[in-house]
Write a protein that holds these residues in place. Structure first.
Motif, PDB file in Angstrom:
ATOM      1  N   ILE A   1      41.829  43.891  47.913  1.00  0.00           N
ATOM      2  CA  ILE A   1      40.443  43.449  47.870  1.00  0.00           C
ATOM      3  C   ILE A   1      40.342  42.196  47.014  1.00  0.00           C
ATOM      4  O   ILE A   1      41.169  41.964  46.131  1.00  0.00           O
ATOM      5  CB  ILE A   1      39.487  44.540  47.349  1.00  0.00           C
ATOM      6  N   SER A   2      39.332  41.396  47.297  1.00  0.00           N
ATOM      7  CA  SER A   2      39.047  40.191  46.527  1.00  0.00           C
ATOM      8  C   SER A   2      37.642  40.341  45.961  1.00  0.00           C
ATOM      9  O   SER A   2      36.721  40.722  46.689  1.00  0.00           O
ATOM     10  CB  SER A   2      39.130  38.963  47.435  1.00  0.00           C
ATOM     11  N   CYS A   3      37.478  40.070  44.656  1.00  0.00           N
ATOM     12  CA  CYS A   3      36.199  40.285  43.991  1.00  0.00           C
ATOM     13  C   CYS A   3      35.895  39.144  43.019  1.00  0.00           C
ATOM     14  O   CYS A   3      36.783  38.419  42.597  1.00  0.00           O
ATOM     15  CB  CYS A   3      36.222  41.581  43.180  1.00  0.00           C
ATOM     16  N   THR A   4      34.624  39.064  42.655  1.00  0.00           N
ATOM     17  CA  THR A   4      34.168  38.174  41.593  1.00  0.00           C
ATOM     18  C   THR A   4      33.980  39.028  40.350  1.00  0.00           C
ATOM     19  O   THR A   4      33.483  40.153  40.437  1.00  0.00           O
ATOM     20  CB  THR A   4      32.832  37.512  41.980  1.00  0.00           C
ATOM     21  N   VAL A   5      34.365  38.505  39.196  1.00  0.00           N
ATOM     22  CA  VAL A   5      34.203  39.212  37.929  1.00  0.00           C
ATOM     23  C   VAL A   5      32.983  38.622  37.222  1.00  0.00           C
ATOM     24  O   VAL A   5      32.924  37.413  37.000  1.00  0.00           O
ATOM     25  CB  VAL A   5      35.457  39.068  37.041  1.00  0.00           C
ATOM     26  N   ASN A   6      32.014  39.492  36.848  1.00  0.00           N
ATOM     27  CA  ASN A   6      30.843  38.978  36.140  1.00  0.00           C
ATOM     28  C   ASN A   6      31.126  38.874  34.635  1.00  0.00           C
ATOM     29  O   ASN A   6      32.205  39.257  34.173  1.00  0.00           O
ATOM     30  CB  ASN A   6      29.590  39.806  36.457  1.00  0.00           C
ATOM     31  N   ALA A   7      30.180  38.372  33.888  1.00  0.00           N
ATOM     32  CA  ALA A   7      30.380  38.139  32.453  1.00  0.00           C
ATOM     33  C   ALA A   7      30.623  39.435  31.680  1.00  0.00           C
ATOM     34  O   ALA A   7      31.226  39.405  30.610  1.00  0.00           O
ATOM     35  CB  ALA A   7      29.177  37.399  31.874  1.00  0.00           C
ATOM     36  N   GLU A   8      30.164  40.570  32.219  1.00  0.00           N
ATOM     37  CA  GLU A   8      30.387  41.855  31.556  1.00  0.00           C
ATOM     38  C   GLU A   8      31.727  42.478  31.950  1.00  0.00           C
ATOM     39  O   GLU A   8      32.078  43.541  31.466  1.00  0.00           O
ATOM     40  CB  GLU A   8      29.248  42.834  31.895  1.00  0.00           C
TER      41      GLU A   8
ATOM     42  N   ARG B   1      32.493  43.471  35.066  1.00  0.00           N
ATOM     43  CA  ARG B   1      32.353  44.310  36.246  1.00  0.00           C
ATOM     44  C   ARG B   1      32.652  43.500  37.499  1.00  0.00           C
ATOM     45  O   ARG B   1      32.457  42.284  37.531  1.00  0.00           O
ATOM     46  CB  ARG B   1      30.934  44.889  36.347  1.00  0.00           C
ATOM     47  N   LEU B   2      33.105  44.174  38.549  1.00  0.00           N
ATOM     48  CA  LEU B   2      33.426  43.505  39.799  1.00  0.00           C
ATOM     49  C   LEU B   2      32.204  43.472  40.713  1.00  0.00           C
ATOM     50  O   LEU B   2      31.433  44.424  40.768  1.00  0.00           O
ATOM     51  CB  LEU B   2      34.575  44.214  40.501  1.00  0.00           C
ATOM     52  N   ALA B   3      32.049  42.361  41.429  1.00  0.00           N
ATOM     53  CA  ALA B   3      30.937  42.189  42.363  1.00  0.00           C
ATOM     54  C   ALA B   3      31.461  41.486  43.607  1.00  0.00           C
ATOM     55  O   ALA B   3      32.520  40.856  43.587  1.00  0.00           O
ATOM     56  CB  ALA B   3      29.830  41.368  41.712  1.00  0.00           C
ATOM     57  N   ASP B   4      30.691  41.581  44.671  1.00  0.00           N
ATOM     58  CA  ASP B   4      31.004  40.876  45.916  1.00  0.00           C
ATOM     59  C   ASP B   4      32.437  41.123  46.383  1.00  0.00           C
ATOM     60  O   ASP B   4      33.129  40.200  46.829  1.00  0.00           O
ATOM     61  CB  ASP B   4      30.755  39.366  45.760  1.00  0.00           C
ATOM     62  N   CYS B   5      32.867  42.366  46.300  1.00  0.00           N
ATOM     63  CA  CYS B   5      34.229  42.694  46.726  1.00  0.00           C
ATOM     64  C   CYS B   5      34.307  42.726  48.253  1.00  0.00           C
ATOM     65  O   CYS B   5      33.375  43.170  48.918  1.00  0.00           O
ATOM     66  CB  CYS B   5      34.656  44.044  46.165  1.00  0.00           C
ATOM     67  N   ALA B   6      35.409  42.244  48.767  1.00  0.00           N
ATOM     68  CA  ALA B   6      35.646  42.228  50.203  1.00  0.00           C
ATOM     69  C   ALA B   6      37.096  42.625  50.467  1.00  0.00           C
ATOM     70  O   ALA B   6      37.988  42.356  49.669  1.00  0.00           O
ATOM     71  CB  ALA B   6      35.385  40.833  50.775  1.00  0.00           C
ATOM     72  N   VAL B   7      37.307  43.264  51.605  1.00  0.00           N
ATOM     73  CA  VAL B   7      38.649  43.685  52.003  1.00  0.00           C
ATOM     74  C   VAL B   7      39.416  42.469  52.509  1.00  0.00           C
ATOM     75  O   VAL B   7      38.951  41.760  53.395  1.00  0.00           O
ATOM     76  CB  VAL B   7      38.580  44.762  53.105  1.00  0.00           C
ATOM     77  N   VAL B   8      40.575  42.231  51.941  1.00  0.00           N
ATOM     78  CA  VAL B   8      41.474  41.178  52.405  1.00  0.00           C
ATOM     79  C   VAL B   8      42.415  41.746  53.462  1.00  0.00           C
ATOM     80  O   VAL B   8      42.656  41.138  54.495  1.00  0.00           O
ATOM     81  CB  VAL B   8      42.272  40.562  51.228  1.00  0.00           C
TER      82      VAL B   8
ATOM     83  N   PRO C   1      32.368  34.873  27.143  1.00  0.00           N
ATOM     84  CA  PRO C   1      32.593  35.413  28.494  1.00  0.00           C
ATOM     85  C   PRO C   1      31.565  34.869  29.488  1.00  0.00           C
ATOM     86  O   PRO C   1      30.375  34.803  29.180  1.00  0.00           O
ATOM     87  CB  PRO C   1      32.404  36.917  28.325  1.00  0.00           C
ATOM     88  N   VAL C   2      32.068  34.467  30.646  1.00  0.00           N
ATOM     89  CA  VAL C   2      31.194  33.979  31.719  1.00  0.00           C
ATOM     90  C   VAL C   2      31.630  34.617  33.026  1.00  0.00           C
ATOM     91  O   VAL C   2      32.778  35.010  33.196  1.00  0.00           O
ATOM     92  CB  VAL C   2      31.227  32.432  31.852  1.00  0.00           C
ATOM     93  N   GLY C   3      30.700  34.722  33.942  1.00  0.00           N
ATOM     94  CA  GLY C   3      31.006  35.271  35.251  1.00  0.00           C
ATOM     95  C   GLY C   3      31.565  34.209  36.176  1.00  0.00           C
ATOM     96  O   GLY C   3      31.610  33.027  35.846  1.00  0.00           O
ATOM     97  N   GLY C   4      32.002  34.656  37.321  1.00  0.00           N
ATOM     98  CA  GLY C   4      32.466  33.720  38.335  1.00  0.00           C
ATOM     99  C   GLY C   4      33.955  33.709  38.560  1.00  0.00           C
ATOM    100  O   GLY C   4      34.427  33.089  39.506  1.00  0.00           O
ATOM    101  N   GLY C   5      34.713  34.380  37.712  1.00  0.00           N
ATOM    102  CA  GLY C   5      36.153  34.457  37.934  1.00  0.00           C
ATOM    103  C   GLY C   5      36.452  35.247  39.200  1.00  0.00           C
ATOM    104  O   GLY C   5      35.687  36.128  39.591  1.00  0.00           O
TER     105      GLY C   5
ATOM    106  N   ARG D   1      38.728  41.786  32.313  1.00  0.00           N
ATOM    107  CA  ARG D   1      38.457  40.812  31.251  1.00  0.00           C
ATOM    108  C   ARG D   1      37.884  39.573  31.931  1.00  0.00           C
ATOM    109  O   ARG D   1      38.557  38.926  32.727  1.00  0.00           O
ATOM    110  CB  ARG D   1      39.746  40.459  30.527  1.00  0.00           C
ATOM    111  N   PRO D   2      36.604  39.222  31.651  1.00  0.00           N
ATOM    112  CA  PRO D   2      36.014  38.054  32.310  1.00  0.00           C
ATOM    113  C   PRO D   2      36.632  36.762  31.787  1.00  0.00           C
ATOM    114  O   PRO D   2      37.195  36.726  30.693  1.00  0.00           O
ATOM    115  CB  PRO D   2      34.533  38.142  31.945  1.00  0.00           C
ATOM    116  N   LYS D   3      36.501  35.713  32.593  1.00  0.00           N
ATOM    117  CA  LYS D   3      36.985  34.426  32.107  1.00  0.00           C
ATOM    118  C   LYS D   3      36.062  33.976  30.981  1.00  0.00           C
ATOM    119  O   LYS D   3      34.949  34.492  30.824  1.00  0.00           O
ATOM    120  CB  LYS D   3      37.063  33.402  33.235  1.00  0.00           C
ATOM    121  N   ALA D   4      36.528  33.052  30.165  1.00  0.00           N
ATOM    122  CA  ALA D   4      35.747  32.589  29.014  1.00  0.00           C
ATOM    123  C   ALA D   4      35.667  31.068  29.014  1.00  0.00           C
ATOM    124  O   ALA D   4      36.597  30.385  29.438  1.00  0.00           O
ATOM    125  CB  ALA D   4      36.380  33.079  27.721  1.00  0.00           C
TER     126      ALA D   4
END
Length: 123
Positions: A45-52, A54-61, A92-96, A84-87
């Motif tokens: 799966i491919s996901c975006t990591v938010n600032a907290e 947590r995973l969001a917008d996950c999709a099956v690869v 910490p910021v989301g979008g990773g 661990r979100p990117k910084a």
């Protein structure tokens, strides 16, 4: 409660703090039909990591074998992961983005799979 049932890929382990398998019944994520038939599989799966974290917008690869629901199960399972979100400047910021391979394995002490009925003969 099963402590085996999935294995998160090594790439994700470097960035993840995965839930404590003792505190979550991870077998509830195992696709029912696959479990009943004794089928093991894997999904990516491919996901975006938010600032907290947590995973969001996950999709099956990808998923293997197809048609057993391992991809959907992996997406549902993503809600229990914390990354661990990117910084930026130490904040910490989301979008990773993260790609997570997950291998589904049945516990070694699982009961044998149900017998698969043979297809009915065609007239």
């Amino acid at each position: 409660m099963a402590t085996l049932g999935w294995i998160i890929g090594a790439a994700a382990v470097l960035a993840a703090t995965v839930c404590d398998a003792q505190s979550v019944d991870i077998m509830r994520y195992y696709p029912e039909r696959a479990q009943r038939l004794g089928v093991e599989g894997k999904a990516v799966i491919s996901c975006t990591v938010n600032a907290e974290g947590r995973l969001a917008d996950c999709a099956v690869v990808s998923e293997d074998p197809p048609g057993f629901g391992f991809g959907d199960a992996a997406v549902k399972m993503s809600s229990i992961f914390k990354m661990r979100p990117k910084a930026q400047n130490g904040i910490p910021v989301g979008g990773g983005k993260v790609t997570i391979p997950i291998r589904f394995q049945l516990p070694k002490d699982a009961p044998p799979p149900a017998a698969v009925p043979a297809p009915a003969p065609k007239p």
